[in-house]
Design a protein around this motif. Structure first.
Motif, PDB file in Angstrom:
ATOM      1  N   UNK A  45     -53.889 -18.043   1.137  1.00  0.00           N
ATOM      2  CA  UNK A  45     -55.258 -17.872   0.632  1.00  0.00           C
ATOM      3  C   UNK A  45     -55.661 -19.066  -0.229  1.00  0.00           C
ATOM      4  N   UNK A  46     -54.758 -19.566  -1.039  1.00  0.00           N
ATOM      5  CA  UNK A  46     -55.067 -20.670  -1.925  1.00  0.00           C
ATOM      6  C   UNK A  46     -55.471 -21.936  -1.152  1.00  0.00           C
ATOM      7  N   UNK A  47     -54.869 -22.148   0.001  1.00  0.00           N
ATOM      8  CA  UNK A  47     -55.209 -23.316   0.808  1.00  0.00           C
ATOM      9  C   UNK A  47     -56.482 -23.107   1.620  1.00  0.00           C
ATOM     10  N   UNK A  72     -67.419 -20.370  -3.887  1.00  0.00           N
ATOM     11  CA  UNK A  72     -66.085 -20.637  -3.402  1.00  0.00           C
ATOM     12  C   UNK A  72     -66.214 -21.465  -2.122  1.00  0.00           C
ATOM     13  N   UNK A  73     -65.419 -22.498  -2.026  1.00  0.00           N
ATOM     14  CA  UNK A  73     -65.388 -23.329  -0.826  1.00  0.00           C
ATOM     15  C   UNK A  73     -64.296 -22.800   0.098  1.00  0.00           C
ATOM     16  N   UNK A  74     -64.562 -22.882   1.406  1.00  0.00           N
ATOM     17  CA  UNK A  74     -63.553 -22.408   2.336  1.00  0.00           C
ATOM     18  C   UNK A  74     -63.285 -23.432   3.428  1.00  0.00           C
ATOM     19  N   UNK A  75     -62.108 -23.332   4.002  1.00  0.00           N
ATOM     20  CA  UNK A  75     -61.714 -24.180   5.128  1.00  0.00           C
ATOM     21  C   UNK A  75     -61.805 -23.423   6.442  1.00  0.00           C
ATOM     22  N   UNK A  76     -62.461 -22.284   6.433  1.00  0.00           N
ATOM     23  CA  UNK A  76     -62.516 -21.432   7.621  1.00  0.00           C
ATOM     24  C   UNK A  76     -63.105 -22.183   8.803  1.00  0.00           C
ATOM     25  N   UNK A 127     -59.627 -12.204   3.123  1.00  0.00           N
ATOM     26  CA  UNK A 127     -59.070 -13.534   2.878  1.00  0.00           C
ATOM     27  C   UNK A 127     -57.620 -13.610   3.337  1.00  0.00           C
ATOM     28  N   UNK A 128     -56.862 -12.561   3.066  1.00  0.00           N
ATOM     29  CA  UNK A 128     -55.455 -12.514   3.492  1.00  0.00           C
ATOM     30  C   UNK A 128     -55.364 -12.474   5.017  1.00  0.00           C
ATOM     31  N   UNK A 129     -56.218 -11.677   5.663  1.00  0.00           N
ATOM     32  CA  UNK A 129     -56.217 -11.611   7.132  1.00  0.00           C
ATOM     33  C   UNK A 129     -56.508 -12.989   7.733  1.00  0.00           C
ATOM     34  N   UNK A 130     -57.493 -13.672   7.183  1.00  0.00           N
ATOM     35  CA  UNK A 130     -57.842 -15.002   7.688  1.00  0.00           C
ATOM     36  C   UNK A 130     -56.689 -15.980   7.474  1.00  0.00           C
ATOM     37  N   UNK A 131     -56.095 -15.950   6.297  1.00  0.00           N
ATOM     38  CA  UNK A 131     -54.977 -16.853   6.004  1.00  0.00           C
ATOM     39  C   UNK A 131     -53.804 -16.593   6.944  1.00  0.00           C
ATOM     40  N   UNK A 132     -53.487 -15.335   7.171  1.00  0.00           N
ATOM     41  CA  UNK A 132     -52.387 -15.008   8.083  1.00  0.00           C
ATOM     42  C   UNK A 132     -52.714 -15.453   9.504  1.00  0.00           C
ATOM     43  N   UNK A 133     -53.961 -15.265   9.917  1.00  0.00           N
ATOM     44  CA  UNK A 133     -54.352 -15.655  11.270  1.00  0.00           C
ATOM     45  C   UNK A 133     -54.124 -17.151  11.479  1.00  0.00           C
ATOM     46  N   UNK A 134     -54.452 -17.950  10.466  1.00  0.00           N
ATOM     47  CA  UNK A 134     -54.305 -19.404  10.575  1.00  0.00           C
ATOM     48  C   UNK A 134     -52.962 -19.909  10.040  1.00  0.00           C
TER      49      UNK A 134
END
Length: 63
Positions: free
Chosen positions: A56-58, A1-5, A45-52
């Motif tokens: 999650x899909x993006x 899985x690729x991430x934008x983190x 993943x949800x925590x990270x998405x909410x933080x940014x």
């Protein structure tokens, strides 16, 4: 899985440690996600998405 983190973290001017503390994981976990060695749980993943303020899909993409 690729991430934008990493992209989102550096754009926000955060260290791996600062992001880890914000989402309550270790710096090594953030490092492993950014390096593609670890796929986060759905909860993380949800925590990270909410933080940014994204979804999650993006943040994560399965090639």
């Amino acid at each position: 899985m690729e991430s934008r983190v990493k992209d989102l973290r550096t754009a926000a001017g955060l260290t791996q440690q600062a992001l880890a503390e914000a989402v309550n994981v270790s710096r090594q976990t953030i490092n492993s996600i950014e390096a593609g060695r670890y796929d986060p749980s759905l909860t993380l993943a949800v925590h990270l998405a909410r933080y940014f303020d994204t979804n999650v899909e993006e943040m994560f993409h399965v090639p």
